[in-house]
Design an enzyme around this catalytic site. Structure first.
Site, PDB file in Angstrom:
ATOM      1  N   VAL A  75      38.831  50.450  33.941  1.00 42.86           N
ATOM      2  CA  VAL A  75      39.602  51.244  32.976  1.00 42.86           C
ATOM      3  C   VAL A  75      40.967  50.604  32.786  1.00 42.86           C
ATOM      4  O   VAL A  75      41.369  49.727  33.548  1.00 42.86           O
ATOM      5  CB  VAL A  75      39.762  52.721  33.426  1.00 42.86           C
ATOM      6  CG1 VAL A  75      38.397  53.384  33.603  1.00 42.86           C
ATOM      7  CG2 VAL A  75      40.572  52.845  34.701  1.00 42.86           C
ATOM      8  N   LYS A 183      45.567  37.078  40.237  1.00 45.46           N
ATOM      9  CA  LYS A 183      45.181  37.254  38.827  1.00 45.46           C
ATOM     10  C   LYS A 183      46.418  37.323  37.933  1.00 45.46           C
ATOM     11  O   LYS A 183      46.440  36.781  36.824  1.00 45.46           O
ATOM     12  CB  LYS A 183      44.325  38.521  38.658  1.00 45.46           C
ATOM     13  CG  LYS A 183      44.002  38.882  37.196  1.00 45.46           C
ATOM     14  CD  LYS A 183      43.250  37.778  36.499  1.00 45.46           C
ATOM     15  CE  LYS A 183      42.619  38.097  35.164  1.00 45.46           C
ATOM     16  NZ  LYS A 183      43.454  38.611  34.119  1.00 45.46           N
ATOM     17  N   ASN A 187      47.392  34.834  34.868  1.00 42.28           N
ATOM     18  CA  ASN A 187      47.794  35.216  33.513  1.00 42.28           C
ATOM     19  C   ASN A 187      49.128  34.585  33.128  1.00 42.28           C
ATOM     20  O   ASN A 187      49.326  34.208  31.983  1.00 42.28           O
ATOM     21  CB  ASN A 187      47.864  36.734  33.385  1.00 42.28           C
ATOM     22  CG  ASN A 187      46.494  37.347  33.175  1.00 42.28           C
ATOM     23  OD1 ASN A 187      45.503  36.818  33.661  1.00 42.28           O
ATOM     24  ND2 ASN A 187      46.426  38.451  32.476  1.00 42.28           N
ATOM     25  N   GLU A 190      48.381  31.250  32.158  1.00 38.83           N
ATOM     26  CA  GLU A 190      47.709  31.374  30.845  1.00 38.83           C
ATOM     27  C   GLU A 190      48.758  31.469  29.724  1.00 38.83           C
ATOM     28  O   GLU A 190      48.654  30.788  28.693  1.00 38.83           O
ATOM     29  CB  GLU A 190      46.830  32.628  30.893  1.00 38.83           C
ATOM     30  CG  GLU A 190      46.214  33.089  29.601  1.00 38.83           C
ATOM     31  CD  GLU A 190      45.494  34.447  29.797  1.00 38.83           C
ATOM     32  OE1 GLU A 190      44.624  34.541  30.686  1.00 38.83           O
ATOM     33  OE2 GLU A 190      45.809  35.404  29.077  1.00 38.83           O
TER      34      GLU A 190
HETATM   35  C1  6PG Z   1      41.742  37.079  31.300  1.00 42.97           C
HETATM   36  C2  6PG Z   1      42.873  37.437  30.393  1.00 42.97           C
HETATM   37  C3  6PG Z   1      42.885  38.897  30.177  1.00 42.97           C
HETATM   38  C4  6PG Z   1      43.715  39.339  28.987  1.00 42.97           C
HETATM   39  C5  6PG Z   1      45.144  39.634  29.305  1.00 42.97           C
HETATM   40  C6  6PG Z   1      46.198  38.895  28.563  1.00 42.97           C
HETATM   41  O1  6PG Z   1      42.041  36.474  32.315  1.00 42.97           O
HETATM   42  O2  6PG Z   1      40.608  37.378  30.958  1.00 42.97           O
HETATM   43  O3  6PG Z   1      44.083  37.053  30.950  1.00 42.97           O
HETATM   44  O4  6PG Z   1      43.241  39.496  31.369  1.00 42.97           O
HETATM   45  O5  6PG Z   1      43.455  38.692  27.841  1.00 42.97           O
HETATM   46  O6  6PG Z   1      45.200  40.997  29.087  1.00 42.97           O
HETATM   47  O7  6PG Z   1      46.662  39.662  27.562  1.00 42.97           O
HETATM   48  P1  6PG Z   1      48.070  39.634  26.845  1.00 42.97           P
HETATM   49  O8  6PG Z   1      48.218  38.278  26.226  1.00 42.97           O
HETATM   50  O9  6PG Z   1      47.843  40.687  25.825  1.00 42.97           O
HETATM   51  O10 6PG Z   1      49.121  39.976  27.816  1.00 42.97           O
END
Ligand code: 6PG
Length: 480
Positions: A75, A183, A187, A190
């Site tokens: 959730v 995690k 991100n 990312e």
């Molecule tokens: C993942 C992504 C996922 C998501 C995040 C990023 O690892 O699958 O990181 O967790 O896309 O929510 O989202 P935002 O760019 O909206 O912060």
């Protein structure tokens, strides 16, 4: 009611796909539950092959699970998660396992683990990356929680995770909030990676005049080399896309204001608390913030820029420079991300194996990339590596790219093209390798106005200068 081996609570797209993934694996029967029963029913109807056990109440859900019960909550992070945990702990028994597969803040996970454990129930915060497609076909999974919970959970998670080079992309990251912490850093990286790729696109477009579709071809080519990664691959797809309504490149009709759900901000906030410079990630978060200030951008639109236009003489050479600058900056983003993991592990007493983290990021997750193997190798060669960027492979990589990196950052500055992530990564790199930093001046300033003291290069102790006297007197003081 049929007995299920595992349950999923929360059937939005991530939860539905994860439930289908679980159901597709040999030996699993999956119980599903959602706040609204319609969603539960419609998922079961749409996917009869999954043979879901549908449940309409938490009591039914608990009764449908074989013991020890295992349930994965999917959730929206926040209050909703607490409500589901409370409901589950009411109907679960000691020894059962509750997994939170959402993007929870790791400090919430630490708290929840402590509270749930007090009831004898295992609580595992598991980062799950890979978006909708990953949840369905194989994500990268970063579970925390106790070693006992991992014993039961390990085989289940291994069965649904992505496989990279024959190995499932899941490992027990560490206790309590370690999985969600890692995690979160994933991100953050990312964010930096996405921003760097976006800057590379902008530089090439403005510098060479290539169209988005032509830049897509450049990215396709890059994806055959050391930059090979999911994010480069999907960026090429984004740039190729033509808007059905206008016939224009889709990227030109998408509003240029980047949103976010908060994990990048958490990474930077956490890194600030831990004193770890994650400047590439921070610039990526700030770049989204700048993009999302339309009123300020409109007011600033006529501010003066460089007087000379951006002219690139040799387009091919420039594109190759940008590729190298991207690679160098990306190394910095990962190096900073791993610094944050090390600092978090120290702070919270987690035994996180950095090489294993790089391994489980090789498949399934958003930052999956060819060069993650090099990170695993770097930590295998030297587990005590103080900074990833100092590992021989990465030092060589930067040696081969840094001239290009400098040229790109310099021409971006001269031409007024914003490249916050490229530029800050280079500044960080130069700061790290500098034999002397102007931090000495900052220390002098601090001692001048606040008697904050300083240390010397030539003797031990703490010193304060009596600045208002003859300005040469130095006294050793107790540190304060
Ligand atoms: C993942 C992504 C996922 C998501 C995040 C990023 O690892 O699958 O990181 O967790 O896309 O929510 O989202 P935002 O760019 O909206 O912060």
């Amino acid at each position: 009611m049929a007995q299920a081996s595992i349950g999923v609570v929360g059937l939005a797209v991530m939860g539905s796909n994860l439930a289908r993934n679980l159901a597709s694996r040999e030996g699993n029967t999956v119980a599903i539950f959602n706040r609204t029963f319609e969603k539960t029913e419609s998922l079961a109807t749409a996917h009869p092959e999954a043979e879901f056990v549908t449940t309409g109440t938490y009591e039914e859900f608990a009764a449908s699970l074989s013991k020890p019960r295992t349930a994965i909550i999917m959730v929206q992070a926040g209050k909703g998660t607490d409500a589901v945990i409370d409901a589950l702990t009411e109907v679960f028994e000691p020894g059962d396992i509750i997994v939170d597969g959402g993007n929870a803040l790791y400090t919430d996970t630490i708290r929840r683990e402590r509270d749930v454990r007090a009831k004898g129930i295992n609580f595992v915060g598991a980062g799950i990356s890979g978006g909708e497609e990953g949840a369905l076909n194989g994500p990268s999974i970063m579970p925390g929680g106790s070693a006992e919970a991992w014993e039961t959970l390990g085989p289940i998670l291994r069965s649904i995770a992505a496989i990279a080079e024959g190995e499932p992309c899941v490992t027990h990251v560490g206790t309590d909030g370690a999985g969600h912490f890692v995690k979160m850093i994933h991100n953050g990286i990312e964010y930096a990676d996405m921003q760097l790729i976006a800057e590379a696109y902008d530089l090439i477009r403005q510098g060479t005049g290539l169209t988005p579709a032509e830049i897509a071809e450049v990215f396709v080519e890059w994806n055959t080399g050391e930059l090979e990664s999911y994010l480069i691959e999907i960026t090429a797809e984004v740039l190729k896309q033509v808007d059905a309504k206008t016939g224009k490149p889709l990227v030109d009709v998408i509003l240029d204001q980047a949103g976010s759900k908060g994990t990048g901000v958490w990474t930077v906030q956490t890194a600030l608390d831990l004193g770890v410079p994650v400047s590439g990630i921070a610039e990526a978060v700030f770049a989204r913030a700048v993009s999302s200030k339309p009123a300020q951008r409109a007011a600033a639109a006529n501010l003066p820029g460089p007087s000379t236009p951006f002219v690139v003489a040799d387009k091919e050479a420039f594109i190759e420079d940008v590729r190298k600058a991207l690679y160098a900056s990306k190394i910095i983003a990962y190096s900073q991300g791993f610094d944050a993991i090390v600092a978090g592990a120290e702070q919270y007493g987690w035994d996180i194996k950095k090489g294993d983290i790089a391994k489980i990021w090789r498949g399934g997750c958003i930052i999956r990339a060819r060069f993650l193997n090099r990170i695993t190798e770097a930590y295998a060669e030297n587990p005590g590596l103080v900074a990833l960027v100092t590992a021989p492979y990465f030092t060589d990589a930067i040696a081969g790219t840094q001239d290009a990196w400098r040229r790109v950052v310099a021409s971006a500055a001269q031409s007024g093209i914003p490249t916050p992530a490229f530029s800050s990564s280079l500044a960080y790199y130069d700061g790290l390798r500098a034999p002397r930093l102007p931090a000495a001046v900052v220390q002098g300033q601090r001692d001048f106005f606040g008697a904050h003291t300083y240390k010397r290069v030539d003797m031990d102790g703490t010193f304060h200068t009596l600045w208002s006297g003859d300005r040469t007197e130095v006294s050793a003081v107790d540190s304060h």
